[in-house]
Scaffold this motif. Structure first.
Motif, mmCIF file in Angstrom:
data_model
loop_
_atom_site.group_PDB
_atom_site.id
_atom_site.type_symbol
_atom_site.label_atom_id
_atom_site.label_comp_id
_atom_site.label_asym_id
_atom_site.label_seq_id
_atom_site.Cartn_x
_atom_site.Cartn_y
_atom_site.Cartn_z
ATOM 1 N N GLY A 1 26.789 46.520 46.682
ATOM 2 C CA GLY A 1 26.611 47.062 45.336
ATOM 3 C C GLY A 1 27.873 47.004 44.508
ATOM 4 N N GLY A 2 29.021 47.320 45.138
ATOM 5 C CA GLY A 2 30.280 47.310 44.408
ATOM 6 C C GLY A 2 30.694 45.927 43.977
ATOM 7 N N VAL A 3 30.560 44.959 44.874
ATOM 8 C CA VAL A 3 30.930 43.583 44.535
ATOM 9 C C VAL A 3 29.978 43.011 43.484
ATOM 10 C CG1 VAL A 3 31.163 41.240 45.435
ATOM 11 C CG2 VAL A 3 32.036 43.161 46.751
ATOM 12 N N GLY A 4 28.680 43.294 43.644
ATOM 13 C CA GLY A 4 27.720 42.831 42.641
ATOM 14 C C GLY A 4 28.015 43.389 41.262
ATOM 15 N N GLY A 5 28.332 44.684 41.206
ATOM 16 C CA GLY A 5 28.659 45.302 39.926
ATOM 17 C C GLY A 5 29.970 44.806 39.359
ATOM 18 N N ALA A 6 30.934 44.560 40.239
ATOM 19 C CA ALA A 6 32.230 44.048 39.778
ATOM 20 C C ALA A 6 32.095 42.666 39.170
ATOM 21 C CB ALA A 6 33.211 44.013 40.951
ATOM 22 N N VAL A 7 31.320 41.799 39.820
ATOM 23 C CA VAL A 7 31.098 40.456 39.278
ATOM 24 C C VAL A 7 30.329 40.542 37.955
ATOM 25 C CG1 VAL A 7 29.932 38.247 39.681
ATOM 26 C CG2 VAL A 7 31.191 39.353 41.535
ATOM 27 N N GLY A 8 29.353 41.458 37.900
ATOM 28 C CA GLY A 8 28.632 41.656 36.648
ATOM 29 C C GLY A 8 29.554 42.101 35.529
ATOM 30 N N GLY A 9 30.420 43.090 35.830
ATOM 31 C CA GLY A 9 31.379 43.546 34.829
ATOM 32 C C GLY A 9 32.350 42.458 34.417
ATOM 33 N N TYR A 10 32.752 41.639 35.368
ATOM 34 C CA TYR A 10 33.660 40.521 35.096
ATOM 35 C C TYR A 10 33.051 39.590 34.050
ATOM 36 C CZ TYR A 10 36.395 36.267 36.100
ATOM 37 O OH TYR A 10 37.176 35.141 36.004
ATOM 38 N N PHE A 11 31.776 39.214 34.241
ATOM 39 C CA PHE A 11 31.138 38.280 33.321
ATOM 40 C C PHE A 11 30.748 38.933 31.996
ATOM 41 C CE2 PHE A 11 30.468 35.729 37.214
ATOM 42 C CZ PHE A 11 31.000 34.526 36.750
ATOM 43 N N VAL A 12 30.410 40.231 32.037
ATOM 44 C CA VAL A 12 30.130 40.941 30.781
ATOM 45 C C VAL A 12 31.370 40.938 29.885
ATOM 46 C CG1 VAL A 12 29.730 43.231 29.791
ATOM 47 C CG2 VAL A 12 28.265 42.398 31.638
ATOM 48 N N SER A 13 32.502 41.318 30.450
ATOM 49 C CA SER A 13 33.741 41.353 29.660
ATOM 50 C C SER A 13 34.193 39.954 29.269
ATOM 51 C CB SER A 13 34.857 42.057 30.446
ATOM 52 O OG SER A 13 35.141 41.360 31.653
ATOM 53 N N ARG A 14 33.990 38.992 30.174
ATOM 54 C CA ARG A 14 34.366 37.610 29.874
ATOM 55 C C ARG A 14 33.576 37.084 28.684
ATOM 56 N NH1 ARG A 14 38.607 34.655 30.139
ATOM 57 N NH2 ARG A 14 38.304 32.474 30.643
ATOM 58 N N ARG A 15 32.290 37.421 28.657
ATOM 59 C CA ARG A 15 31.422 36.966 27.570
ATOM 60 C C ARG A 15 31.757 37.666 26.260
ATOM 61 N NH1 ARG A 15 29.374 35.452 23.828
ATOM 62 N NH2 ARG A 15 27.221 34.774 23.420
ATOM 63 N N LEU A 16 31.948 38.970 26.293
ATOM 64 C CA LEU A 16 32.169 39.722 25.072
ATOM 65 C C LEU A 16 33.553 39.480 24.476
ATOM 66 C CD1 LEU A 16 30.486 43.145 25.925
ATOM 67 C CD2 LEU A 16 29.564 41.271 24.557
ATOM 68 N N ALA A 17 34.532 39.211 25.334
ATOM 69 C CA ALA A 17 35.907 39.043 24.844
ATOM 70 C C ALA A 17 36.322 37.581 24.720
ATOM 71 C CB ALA A 17 36.872 39.776 25.768
ATOM 72 N N ARG A 18 35.376 36.667 24.861
ATOM 73 C CA ARG A 18 35.722 35.240 24.879
ATOM 74 C C ARG A 18 36.419 34.800 23.601
ATOM 75 N NH1 ARG A 18 30.782 31.279 25.680
ATOM 76 N NH2 ARG A 18 30.220 32.315 23.709
ATOM 77 N N ARG A 19 35.915 35.232 22.459
ATOM 78 C CA ARG A 19 36.511 34.806 21.185
ATOM 79 C C ARG A 19 37.916 35.362 21.018
ATOM 80 N NH1 ARG A 19 33.048 36.052 15.955
ATOM 81 N NH2 ARG A 19 31.598 34.755 17.172
ATOM 82 N N GLU A 20 38.095 36.641 21.382
ATOM 83 C CA GLU A 20 39.417 37.249 21.237
ATOM 84 C C GLU A 20 40.417 36.633 22.213
ATOM 85 O OE1 GLU A 20 40.279 39.318 18.889
ATOM 86 O OE2 GLU A 20 38.232 39.246 18.097
ATOM 87 N N CYS A 21 39.960 36.323 23.411
ATOM 88 C CA CYS A 21 40.861 35.715 24.400
ATOM 89 C C CYS A 21 41.352 34.357 23.918
ATOM 90 C CB CYS A 21 40.153 35.567 25.742
ATOM 91 S SG CYS A 21 39.870 37.141 26.577
ATOM 92 N N ALA A 22 40.478 33.619 23.241
ATOM 93 C CA ALA A 22 40.884 32.312 22.726
ATOM 94 C C ALA A 22 41.985 32.456 21.683
ATOM 95 C CB ALA A 22 39.674 31.596 22.132
ATOM 96 N N ARG A 23 41.998 33.587 20.983
ATOM 97 C CA ARG A 23 43.009 33.800 19.947
ATOM 98 C C ARG A 23 44.359 34.193 20.523
ATOM 99 N NH1 ARG A 23 39.629 37.618 15.678
ATOM 100 N NH2 ARG A 23 37.945 36.151 15.195
ATOM 101 N N ILE A 24 44.333 34.967 21.607
ATOM 102 C CA ILE A 24 45.588 35.551 22.097
ATOM 103 C C ILE A 24 46.053 34.960 23.425
ATOM 104 C CG2 ILE A 24 45.070 37.737 20.939
ATOM 105 C CD1 ILE A 24 44.302 38.886 23.657
ATOM 106 N N LYS A 25 45.386 33.917 23.902
ATOM 107 C CA LYS A 25 45.714 33.403 25.233
ATOM 108 C C LYS A 25 47.128 32.840 25.328
ATOM 109 C CE LYS A 25 43.650 28.829 24.490
ATOM 110 N NZ LYS A 25 42.634 27.874 25.009
ATOM 111 N N HIS A 26 47.734 32.531 24.189
ATOM 112 C CA HIS A 26 49.105 32.008 24.209
ATOM 113 C C HIS A 26 50.149 33.088 23.907
ATOM 114 C CE1 HIS A 26 47.564 28.007 24.695
ATOM 115 N NE2 HIS A 26 46.865 28.079 23.577
ATOM 116 N N GLN A 27 49.680 34.335 23.749
ATOM 117 C CA GLN A 27 50.609 35.418 23.477
ATOM 118 C C GLN A 27 51.415 35.746 24.741
ATOM 119 O OE1 GLN A 27 51.232 36.937 20.595
ATOM 120 N NE2 GLN A 27 49.726 35.679 19.488
ATOM 121 N N PRO A 28 52.708 36.035 24.611
ATOM 122 C CA PRO A 28 53.553 36.313 25.790
ATOM 123 C C PRO A 28 53.047 37.473 26.635
ATOM 124 C CG PRO A 28 54.914 35.923 23.845
ATOM 125 C CD PRO A 28 53.499 35.997 23.367
ATOM 126 N N LEU A 29 52.607 38.566 25.984
ATOM 127 C CA LEU A 29 52.133 39.729 26.735
ATOM 128 C C LEU A 29 50.881 39.387 27.533
ATOM 129 C CD1 LEU A 29 52.396 42.702 27.447
ATOM 130 C CD2 LEU A 29 51.075 43.248 25.384
#
Length: 230
Positions: A97-125
């Protein structure tokens, strides 16, 4: 033309609704955990009547996975499962259950933050955090007591950490935590003063394991980060 250019530039800087939704999910989950809105003792009593049915463990796994995927307080299921099943069975349920939920959360955040990550992926922080989010660091935070799993799951998705290392560290973390919690709860049924046991005998091994991972991180910190792949 200048006004149009400024407006486009402002829109690019403005956070997308997907990112706002992601932050809202994370904050609501943390708030729900702090407020303890559900009477979990009542849930436990109801669960005892159904724990012997074949369909109940899969239901627990699905519920736990859903809670973690949506940043809700899924850690309760460790205690619930430990109170209903022997440690080995409880640990298996917790890991799946924990691994299934973790992978689900991973892809949920990956999908929702995809546009923002593309903007800041070259930022030093951003690159600094991603570079230090390697396998050992993930194991350290995953095994540390009371560290919010939703922060790890969503953070790994936003940073785009390698899924293989993320899943492996999650399996290790939930196996260690799951067995320790399950075994502790199993022993609590025969103890007169459980508070003293929980205060250090349960938390001390997890803290020690987390510190060992941190020590390994410091010792081998100069080696290439696993966040960039093998």
């Amino acid at each position: 033309m200048d006004d149009v250019h400024k407006l486009k530039k402002l829109k690019k800087r403005r956070p997308s609704y997907q990112l706002l939704l992601l932050v809202a999910l994370l904050l609501l989950g943390l708030l729900a955990q702090k407020l303890d809105l559900v009477d979990w003792l009542e849930v436990l009593e109801v669960s005892r009547h159904y724990a012997h049915h074949w369909w109940f463990p899969p239901l627990l796994i699905l519920a736990m996975a859903a809670f973690y995927a949506l940043a809700l307080p899924g850690s309760f299921f460790m205690w619930l499962t430990g109170a209903l099943f022997v440690p080995i069975v409880a640990t298996l349920i917790i890991v799946i259950g924990g691994v299934g939920g973790a992978v689900g959360g991973y892809f949920v955040s990956r999908r929702l933050a995809r546009r923002e990550c593309a903007r800041i992926k070259h930022q030093p922080l951003f690159n600094f955090i991603r570079r230090h989010g390697d396998f050992v660091a993930l194991c350290a935070v995953r095994t540390f007591p009371s560290f919010p799993h939703s922060v790890i799951n969503y953070g790994a998705g936003v940073l785009g950490l390698p899924l293989g290392y993320f899943v492996l560290s999650t399996i290790i973390g939930f196996t260690l935590k799951g067995y320790l919690y399950s075994a502790a709860i199993y022993q609590l049924t025969t103890m007169d003063e459980p508070g003293e046991f929980l205060s250090w005998q349960l938390l001390a091994p997890l803290i020690m394991l987390s510190l060992l991972f941190i020590a390994a991180k410091l010792i081998f910190g100069r080696k290439p980060s696993l966040a960039n792949g093998p």
